[in-house]
Motif scaffolding. Structure first.
Motif, short mmCIF file in Angstrom:
data_model
loop_
_atom_site.label_atom_id
_atom_site.label_comp_id
_atom_site.label_asym_id
_atom_site.label_seq_id
_atom_site.Cartn_x
_atom_site.Cartn_y
_atom_site.Cartn_z
N LEU A 207 0.81 -1.22 0.00
CA LEU A 207 0.00 0.00 0.00
C LEU A 207 0.85 1.27 0.00
O LEU A 207 0.39 2.31 -0.48
CB LEU A 207 -0.96 0.00 1.20
CG LEU A 207 -2.01 -1.10 1.18
CD1 LEU A 207 -2.84 -1.08 2.46
CD2 LEU A 207 -2.90 -0.99 -0.04
N LEU A 208 2.06 1.20 0.52
CA LEU A 208 2.93 2.39 0.47
C LEU A 208 3.23 2.77 -0.97
O LEU A 208 3.20 3.94 -1.33
CB LEU A 208 4.25 2.14 1.21
CG LEU A 208 4.22 2.10 2.72
CD1 LEU A 208 5.62 1.84 3.26
CD2 LEU A 208 3.66 3.39 3.28
N GLU B 272 10.30 10.43 4.45
CA GLU B 272 8.99 11.09 4.55
C GLU B 272 9.07 12.51 3.98
O GLU B 272 8.20 12.93 3.22
CB GLU B 272 8.56 11.13 6.01
CG GLU B 272 7.24 11.79 6.26
CD GLU B 272 6.83 11.69 7.72
OE1 GLU B 272 5.85 10.98 7.98
OE2 GLU B 272 7.49 12.31 8.57
N GLN B 273 10.12 13.24 4.32
CA GLN B 273 10.30 14.59 3.79
C GLN B 273 10.53 14.56 2.28
O GLN B 273 10.00 15.39 1.55
CB GLN B 273 11.48 15.28 4.48
CG GLN B 273 11.21 15.56 5.94
CD GLN B 273 12.45 16.05 6.68
OE1 GLN B 273 13.56 15.98 6.15
NE2 GLN B 273 12.26 16.53 7.89
N LEU C 143 4.61 9.34 5.75
CA LEU C 143 5.07 7.96 5.69
C LEU C 143 5.16 7.33 7.08
O LEU C 143 4.73 6.20 7.29
CB LEU C 143 6.43 7.94 5.00
CG LEU C 143 7.14 6.64 4.78
CD1 LEU C 143 6.30 5.74 3.90
CD2 LEU C 143 8.49 6.91 4.13
N SER C 144 5.71 8.06 8.05
CA SER C 144 5.92 7.48 9.37
C SER C 144 4.61 7.09 10.05
O SER C 144 4.57 6.13 10.81
CB SER C 144 6.73 8.42 10.26
OG SER C 144 6.06 9.64 10.44
N PRO D 21 4.28 -1.80 4.84
CA PRO D 21 3.32 -1.40 5.86
C PRO D 21 2.59 -2.62 6.42
O PRO D 21 2.64 -3.69 5.82
CB PRO D 21 2.35 -0.49 5.10
CG PRO D 21 2.35 -1.05 3.73
CD PRO D 21 3.78 -1.52 3.49
N PRO D 22 1.91 -2.44 7.57
CA PRO D 22 1.12 -3.56 8.09
C PRO D 22 0.09 -3.99 7.05
O PRO D 22 -0.49 -3.16 6.36
CB PRO D 22 0.42 -2.98 9.32
CG PRO D 22 1.11 -1.71 9.63
CD PRO D 22 1.78 -1.25 8.38
N GLY D 23 -0.10 -5.27 6.94
CA GLY D 23 -1.08 -5.80 5.99
C GLY D 23 -2.40 -6.02 6.66
O GLY D 23 -2.52 -6.03 7.88
#
Length: 93
Positions: free
Chosen positions: A9-10, A37-38, A44-45, A88-90
């Motif tokens: 998903l990211l 993230e920047q 993102l974090s 990311p978490p699924g």
């Protein structure tokens, strides 16, 4: 340089697979996530960490294909030429 690769998903959220960042001495996974993230201009974090800065359950971060849970966690040092993969978490059913 350090390659930060986005998965699942990211990748969809960011519309990109990778961002290349200049290596910085003393860099850790935690500081690299903040710089990434920047660089991508997206929170993102929040997708990877909770409000206390702890990895969400199910988040996977690999440094050169090694899970940071088996290294030094978010304080794992980053070296010039490393590849960091962010999953990311699924969700499942």
């Amino acid at each position: 340089m350090v390659s930060v690769r986005f998965y699942s998903l990211l990748r969809l959220m960011l519309g990109r697979e990778v961002v290349e960042l200049p290596w910085e001495a003393g860099e850790t996974v935690r500081s690299l996530v903040q710089r990434a993230e920047q660089a991508v201009g997206s929170p993102l974090s929040r997708k990877l960490l909770d409000g206390d800065g702890v990895l969400h359950t199910g988040t996977i971060i690999l440094v050169n294909r090694r899970n940071i849970h088996h290294l030094e966690g978010l304080e794992t040092p980053i070296r010039d030429g490393d590849t960091v993969a962010l999953f990311p978490p699924g969700a499942g059913g």
